[in-house]
Motif scaffolding. Structure first.
Motif, PDB file in Angstrom:
ATOM      1  N   THR A 166      42.456  34.044  47.142  1.00  0.00           N
ATOM      2  CA  THR A 166      42.648  34.631  45.961  1.00  0.00           C
ATOM      3  C   THR A 166      44.185  35.156  45.684  1.00  0.00           C
ATOM      4  O   THR A 166      44.637  35.068  44.409  1.00  0.00           O
ATOM      5  CB  THR A 166      41.636  35.816  45.398  1.00  0.00           C
ATOM      6  N   VAL A 167      44.699  35.828  46.746  1.00  0.00           N
ATOM      7  CA  VAL A 167      45.905  36.232  46.301  1.00  0.00           C
ATOM      8  C   VAL A 167      46.800  35.143  46.108  1.00  0.00           C
ATOM      9  O   VAL A 167      47.915  35.294  45.246  1.00  0.00           O
ATOM     10  CB  VAL A 167      46.436  36.860  47.872  1.00  0.00           C
ATOM     11  N   LYS A 168      46.705  33.905  46.523  1.00  0.00           N
ATOM     12  CA  LYS A 168      47.654  32.791  46.030  1.00  0.00           C
ATOM     13  C   LYS A 168      47.409  32.307  44.749  1.00  0.00           C
ATOM     14  O   LYS A 168      48.450  31.861  44.116  1.00  0.00           O
ATOM     15  CB  LYS A 168      47.184  31.545  47.201  1.00  0.00           C
ATOM     16  N   ILE A 208      37.624  32.188  40.065  1.00  0.00           N
ATOM     17  CA  ILE A 208      37.719  32.346  41.396  1.00  0.00           C
ATOM     18  C   ILE A 208      37.863  33.754  41.941  1.00  0.00           C
ATOM     19  O   ILE A 208      37.111  34.030  43.082  1.00  0.00           O
ATOM     20  CB  ILE A 208      38.921  31.354  42.084  1.00  0.00           C
ATOM     21  N   LEU A 209      38.587  34.706  41.217  1.00  0.00           N
ATOM     22  CA  LEU A 209      38.626  36.013  41.789  1.00  0.00           C
ATOM     23  C   LEU A 209      37.285  36.540  41.438  1.00  0.00           C
ATOM     24  O   LEU A 209      36.762  37.299  42.616  1.00  0.00           O
ATOM     25  CB  LEU A 209      39.503  36.937  40.643  1.00  0.00           C
ATOM     26  N   ALA A 210      36.393  36.326  40.426  1.00  0.00           N
ATOM     27  CA  ALA A 210      35.069  36.892  40.293  1.00  0.00           C
ATOM     28  C   ALA A 210      34.198  36.391  41.269  1.00  0.00           C
ATOM     29  O   ALA A 210      33.391  37.226  41.812  1.00  0.00           O
ATOM     30  CB  ALA A 210      34.841  36.674  38.741  1.00  0.00           C
ATOM     31  N   VAL A 211      34.222  35.148  41.646  1.00  0.00           N
ATOM     32  CA  VAL A 211      33.436  34.665  42.559  1.00  0.00           C
ATOM     33  C   VAL A 211      33.518  35.033  44.015  1.00  0.00           C
ATOM     34  O   VAL A 211      32.716  35.385  44.619  1.00  0.00           O
ATOM     35  CB  VAL A 211      33.472  33.019  42.659  1.00  0.00           C
ATOM     36  N   SER A 212      34.703  35.219  44.175  1.00  0.00           N
ATOM     37  CA  SER A 212      35.335  35.833  45.442  1.00  0.00           C
ATOM     38  C   SER A 212      34.876  37.211  45.671  1.00  0.00           C
ATOM     39  O   SER A 212      34.352  37.798  46.778  1.00  0.00           O
ATOM     40  CB  SER A 212      36.839  35.835  45.581  1.00  0.00           C
TER      41      SER A 212
END
Length: 407
Positions: free
Chosen positions: A121-123, A9-13
């Protein structure tokens, strides 16, 4: 499984934010639009102004939409709006149409996506919030590094309108595919984090309504406005400035705009890290001072190296605004209501987005093509900002003393 998923999810974001960061490459479109349609610099820059004016407003609406539809749907909706806005920009015949397509529609898409990708992403990274938020926000800042040169090639091959349409289809496709992978953390994780945060919170949490009643808010909001003016002036006008002041070709100017994206993204991470060591307000003063130094460099520039130094100093300082102000907002008004409180503080971006590009356009029209007047005006704004930081720092110190006395 969740550990692997959060990195995905981090990479996608980050990739999605790189796409919407294309908005920062506006200056490579500005001059071709002026040539093709006979628009003035102020008319052309207004599309970028409206785009960034709408962005934080859309961020505020993103929260209620997520509660109703979930993070994935909101990101996908943002992707549709962003791509559609760009594609329709390739069909315009009047300046007012691009205000709607690029400004209102694409800007709304950017705001929805940016709000969700960063906060979600922070969550997923409760132990590394700064790193996750900085990397995701940095993707947005770095978008022009990749897409400014790409846009120039499309403009050369297809014309400015054809470039808008092609890029709109590409970005919509990428965001719609990657957006499928966006998901919120499991409810149990969110509940655990909320419980922990509540246990660690002091009585310093302030609701948005109460925040708006404080002097501190208006000082912080004013600093957000002032922090955005110089950066947005340069981001919106870097390509024309390079061509007019230094004699760069469109390709060379696009190369310079790409470095703005790199400096912008780097500033978001570096200034946030520095602020942990020397304090938020000391860091802000350094940022405004370096931005002012960049403006002085541009005033005297006659060659590419000094031009690059000037725009990169300003862009890095502008990027630092988005690395610092979430923390400044949390320091003053607490963590519990940070999402909504920061969304309101971010409306200062809208005002800066209006003032910065218009200063440049005004200077060009008044001086017959030179940007030097704009550099002088914004240098004065940076000096005023440093004075306001000193006031904010003193107010913050008094606030801490009062809290210490109460306890």
């Amino acid at each position: 499984m969740n550990n692997n998923k959060k990195w995905l999810i981090l990479a996608v974001s980050i990739v999605i934010n790189l796409c919407i960061g294309f908005a920062y490459a506006w200056s490579v479109f500005s001059k071709p639009l002026q040539v093709d349609f006979g628009w003035t610099p102020s008319q052309a820059s207004m599309a970028f102004t409206i785009n960034l004016f709408v962005l934080p407003i859309a961020m505020i609406f993103a929260g209620p939409l997520v509660k109703r539809f979930g993070v994935r749907v909101v990101v996908l909706l943002g992707g549709v709006l962003f791509g559609l806005g760009l594609y329709l920009s390739g069909m315009i015949t009047t300046v007012y149409q691009i205000y709607i397509t690029y400004g209102l529609i694409a800007g709304s898409g950017i705001g929805l996506i940016y709000s969700i990708t960063v906060s979600n992403t922070v969550k997923w990274f409760p132990e590394h919030k700064g790193l996750a938020g900085g990397l995701t926000a940095g993707g947005f800042g770095a978008g022009s590094l990749i897409f400014a040169p790409v846009a120039v090639q499309f403009i050369a091959a297809q014309g400015v309108l054809g470039a808008f349409q092609t890029l709109g289809l590409i970005f919509a496709g990428v965001i719609l595919v990657l957006g499928i992978f966006i998901a919120a953390p499991p409810v149990s994780d969110i509940d655990n984090k909320a419980t922990t945060a509540a246990a660690n919170q002091s009585s310093g949490d302030v609701t948005t309504r109460d925040m708006l009643k404080t002097v501190d808010f208006y000082v912080i909001w004013g600093l957000m406005v002032l922090g955005c003016i110089s950066g947005l002036m340069i981001i919106s006008q870097a390509s024309p400035i390079g061509q007019v002041m230094v004699g760069l070709s469109p390709e060379q100017a696009a190369f310079a705009v790409g470095f703005i994206g790199l400096a912008n993204a780097t500033g978001r991470v570096v200034w946030g890290t520095i602020s942990d060591k020397i304090g938020r307000y000391n860091t802000l003063m350094c940022m405004f001072a370096l931005s002012g130094a960049g403006l002085v460099a541009l005033y005297f520039t006659k060659d590419l190296p000094l031009f690059m130094v000037g725009i990169c100093l300003i862009a890095a300082s502008y990027g630092g605004v988005f690395g610092l102000f979430p923390s400044i907002t949390a320091d003053n008004f607490g963590i519990k209501n940070l999402s909504m409180n920061y969304g309101v503080v971010m409306t200062g971006l809208s005002i800066g987005a209006f003032i910065g590009p218009q200063i440049a356009a005004y200077a060009v029209e008044k001086s017959g093509g030179s940007y030097n007047l704009a550099f002088i005006i914004t240098l004065g704004i940076n000096i005023a900002a440093i004075i306001l930081v000193l006031i904010a720092k003193r107010m913050n110190a008094k606030h801490k003393m009062m809290l210490a006395t109460e306890h």
